[in-house]
Design an enzyme around this catalytic site. Structure first.
Site, mmCIF file in Angstrom:
data_model
loop_
_atom_site.group_PDB
_atom_site.id
_atom_site.type_symbol
_atom_site.label_atom_id
_atom_site.label_comp_id
_atom_site.label_asym_id
_atom_site.label_seq_id
_atom_site.Cartn_x
_atom_site.Cartn_y
_atom_site.Cartn_z
ATOM 1 N N THR A 151 0.853 -1.184 0.000
ATOM 2 C CA THR A 151 0.000 0.000 0.000
ATOM 3 C C THR A 151 0.888 1.232 0.000
ATOM 4 O OG1 THR A 151 -1.721 -1.162 1.227
ATOM 5 C CG2 THR A 151 -1.799 1.239 1.262
ATOM 6 N N LYS A 167 -6.518 1.450 -4.033
ATOM 7 C CA LYS A 167 -6.293 0.958 -2.672
ATOM 8 C C LYS A 167 -6.412 2.084 -1.647
ATOM 9 C CE LYS A 167 -5.267 -1.741 0.749
ATOM 10 N NZ LYS A 167 -4.055 -2.558 0.907
ATOM 11 N N LYS A 221 -0.375 5.067 9.110
ATOM 12 C CA LYS A 221 0.367 5.172 7.840
ATOM 13 C C LYS A 221 -0.574 5.451 6.671
ATOM 14 C CE LYS A 221 1.605 1.354 5.752
ATOM 15 N NZ LYS A 221 1.016 1.353 4.382
#
Length: 320
Positions: A102, A178, A246
């Protein structure tokens, strides 16, 4: 490895919760997999069950015709591929590099361009589904990259995924999809935690709240998946708080660069950051509920209906 040819060696770099499931699914389907990780326990677990694992990413990738990266960040990918580990140069000259990481789409495009400049192929292929679906070989893959690379990856994707979306011919598109998923996932987890602790404040039976909401319009996949962790007081890190500090941080950076407001994602990010700051960064992401409970001075583990429930657990009360 050319289209239609079976690779002689596949390296999976990163044997964490997701990477282990991906490597195991490939091995169970007969693919020649070598796993790599810096965690000795992960290496031993994979080696004991499936045969070959190493602490050296370069050794795992040596001569490999496919390398699958299942790492935490774009920075880790950069270091593994082009840094001291030297994974890219260790691979077969025509190797396929698949990133399941990701990351910001701009980083995926940059990595893809550098890999392709070496004569190798690159796919931007982040996943969704979590460790359970990874272990089952039932992930969703959000793939983008050249058609010939997609063709080469198809039999491997068949082993690890229940659904594969071919989103474009350019790296970065898969990562963009994503990040939209992660925006929604993070907001939904934070909202579910807020709702459950508010229900506790109102004196409601939390197991009953779960039963009612999962049959009502307010339900979401994350509510249904994460609230049982709250009910069971089980915050084992299947997906840790720090994953969303994150990922929602990436969303925030992307939105700022695009001059686009994301106030809901920003609020969720702050809740995950506060939860991490409270010492729960490596605990399960439903720990946001524990932060809310601390603020409200509530004990989530105590259930008003416990005296009548005998020895049953919260999950038992939902399912009875």
């Amino acid at each position: 490895m050319c289209a239609g040819m079976r690779p002689n060696k596949i390296a999976v770099i990163g044997l964490g919760a997701m990477g282990y499931g991906i490597a195991a699914s490939l091995a169970r389907n007969g693919w020649p997999v070598v796993g790599a990780d810096t965690n000795p326990a992960a290496i031993a677990r994979f080696a004991d069950t499936f045969g070959t694992a190493t602490p050296s990413s370069r050794d795992a990738a040596s001569g490999a015709e496919v390398v699958i990266l299942v790492l935490v960040s774009a920075a880790q990918c950069e270091a593994v591929l082009f840094g001291e580990a030297g994974v890219l140069t260790a691979t077969a000259p025509n190797a396929l590099i698949v990133s399941c990481v990701t990351m910001d789409p701009t980083h995926a495009r940059s990595l893809g361009a550098r890999v392709e400049a070496s004569g190798r192929a690159f796919l931007d292929a982040p996943t969704s589904g979590g460790p359970a679906r990874a272990a089952e070989g039932a992930l969703t893959i959000l793939a983008s990259g050249p058609e010939d690379a997609m063709t080469r990856a198809k039999p491997l994707f068949d082993a690890i995924a229940g659904r594969v979306y071919r989103l474009s011919a350019e790296a970065g598109t898969g990562s963009a999809f994503k990040m939209i998923n992660q925006l929604l996932a993070g907001v939904h987890i934070a909202a579910a935690c807020e709702a459950m602790v508010f229900a506790k404040k109102l004196g409601l039976d939390l197991a009953r709240v779960y039963e009612v909401i999962t049959a009502s319009a307010g339900n979401s996949w994350m509510f249904e998946n994460r609230v049982p962790h709250i009910l069971d007081n089980d915050f084992t890190p299947k997906s840790a708080v720090e994953i969303f500090t994150k990922d929602l941080g990436i969303v925030s950076d992307m939105a700022r660069a695009a001059r686009f407001p994301t106030p809901l994602a920003a609020s969720a990010l702050q809740m995950f950051l506060m939860t991490a700051a409270a010492g729960m960064s490596r605990d399960g992401d439903a720990s946001v509920a524990r932060l809310y409970a601390r603020i409200a001075e509530l004990d989530l583990a105590a259930d008003e209906g416990e005296a009548d429930a005998g020895a049953r657990t919260p999950r038992d009360r939902v399912l009875r």
